[in-house]
Design a protein around this motif. Structure first.
Motif, PDB file in Angstrom:
ATOM      1  N   CYS A 150      57.416  35.808  82.804  1.00 30.17           N
ATOM      2  CA  CYS A 150      58.615  35.085  82.380  1.00 30.17           C
ATOM      3  C   CYS A 150      58.958  33.949  83.340  1.00 30.17           C
ATOM      4  CB  CYS A 150      59.797  36.032  82.204  1.00 30.17           C
ATOM      5  SG  CYS A 150      60.568  36.569  83.751  1.00 30.17           S
ATOM      6  N   GLY A 151      58.312  33.933  84.518  1.00 30.33           N
ATOM      7  CA  GLY A 151      58.538  32.851  85.476  1.00 30.33           C
ATOM      8  C   GLY A 151      59.661  33.110  86.457  1.00 30.33           C
ATOM      9  N   GLY A 153      59.567  34.777  89.207  1.00 31.86           N
ATOM     10  CA  GLY A 153      59.099  34.865  90.589  1.00 31.86           C
ATOM     11  C   GLY A 153      59.058  36.289  91.105  1.00 31.86           C
ATOM     12  N   LYS A 154      59.575  37.243  90.338  1.00 36.56           N
ATOM     13  CA  LYS A 154      59.548  38.658  90.726  1.00 36.56           C
ATOM     14  C   LYS A 154      58.252  39.295  90.243  1.00 36.56           C
ATOM     15  CE  LYS A 154      64.540  39.246  90.185  1.00 36.56           C
ATOM     16  NZ  LYS A 154      65.564  39.999  89.444  1.00 36.56           N
ATOM     17  N   LYS A 155      57.954  40.452  90.837  1.00 32.81           N
ATOM     18  CA  LYS A 155      56.836  41.227  90.322  1.00 32.81           C
ATOM     19  C   LYS A 155      57.205  41.749  88.932  1.00 32.81           C
ATOM     20  CE  LYS A 155      54.750  42.858  94.607  1.00 32.81           C
ATOM     21  NZ  LYS A 155      54.318  44.035  95.354  1.00 32.81           N
ATOM     22  N   TYR A 156      56.177  41.909  88.099  1.00 33.67           N
ATOM     23  CA  TYR A 156      56.380  42.363  86.722  1.00 33.67           C
ATOM     24  C   TYR A 156      57.136  43.689  86.662  1.00 33.67           C
ATOM     25  CZ  TYR A 156      55.256  43.906  81.976  1.00 33.67           C
ATOM     26  OH  TYR A 156      55.334  44.355  80.691  1.00 33.67           O
ATOM     27  N   LYS A 157      56.789  44.633  87.586  1.00 35.67           N
ATOM     28  CA  LYS A 157      57.416  45.959  87.578  1.00 35.67           C
ATOM     29  C   LYS A 157      58.919  45.898  87.895  1.00 35.67           C
ATOM     30  CE  LYS A 157      56.144  47.227  92.308  1.00 35.67           C
ATOM     31  NZ  LYS A 157      55.328  48.115  93.112  1.00 35.67           N
ATOM     32  N   LYS A 158      59.358  44.840  88.594  1.00 33.74           N
ATOM     33  CA  LYS A 158      60.765  44.710  88.975  1.00 33.74           C
ATOM     34  C   LYS A 158      61.531  43.823  87.995  1.00 33.74           C
ATOM     35  CE  LYS A 158      60.729  46.781  93.079  1.00 33.74           C
ATOM     36  NZ  LYS A 158      61.635  47.813  93.476  1.00 33.74           N
ATOM     37  N   CYS A 159      60.811  43.251  87.010  1.00 34.33           N
ATOM     38  CA  CYS A 159      61.461  42.313  86.086  1.00 34.33           C
ATOM     39  C   CYS A 159      61.314  42.821  84.655  1.00 34.33           C
ATOM     40  CB  CYS A 159      60.833  40.924  86.267  1.00 34.33           C
ATOM     41  SG  CYS A 159      61.697  39.597  85.384  1.00 34.33           S
TER      42      CYS A 159
END
Length: 162
Positions: A150-151, A153-159
């Motif tokens: 999604c852009g 800047g977070k890791k996928y697991k945290k977003c």
């Protein structure tokens, strides 16, 4: 009066029972398919044998058929498509899904059934199971520790992967 298991919305006594008991012949391949489903739902296994094409009866396992019919809870018949199989045809195909519970497991049987008519009588000739097509992912799979697509800047697991 109870509704016919085939899903026609008619009473069983005015629908498939007439075909199963031999008081009426199936006029179309679909009508025979519906009667066969209702025969499974009501464990009318003699009809299941007699509605098989005579060339297919030799290897028919009536004991397994009876076990499956009697020990299943039949939920729904869905006719997906019919090709030919009308009153003036001699062959026809019916694609259907039958939903049932057997040994506590709810299942759906998806089949393309082929029917033949001889001497004004429709018979089930053969069936081919239709297996689900495998899921093909269009976008690449995102790993848990990769940047979120999604852009943010977070890791996928945290977003978006939460």
């Amino acid at each position: 009066m109870s509704d016919c298991p085939c899903g026609s919305g008619q009473a069983y006594t005015e629908c498939c029972e007439l075909v199963i008991k031999g008081e009426k012949t199936a006029e179309t391949a679909e009508q025979l398919m519906r009667a066969r489903y209702s025969a499974y739902a009501n464990a009318e296994t003699d009809f299941l044998s007699s509605s098989l094409h005579p060339d297919q009866r030799e290897g028919h396992d009536s004991n397994s058929t009876r076990d499956w019919a009697e020990n299943s809870v039949w939920h729904e018949l869905e006719i997906i498509n019919t090709q030919d199989g009308g009153p003036d045809d001699t062959e026809g195909d019916v694609e259907f899904k039958a939903t049932f519970t057997y040994e506590g497991i709810k299942q759906t049987h998806h089949e393309l059934a082929h029917f033949q008519k001889e001497d004004d009588t429709w018979y089930f000739e053969s069936g081919e199971a239709i297996t689900p097509k495998p899921f093909v992912r269009e976008a690449p799979k995102v790993g848990r520790n990769e940047p979120c697509p999604c852009g943010s800047g977070k890791k996928y697991k945290k977003c978006c992967g939460k």
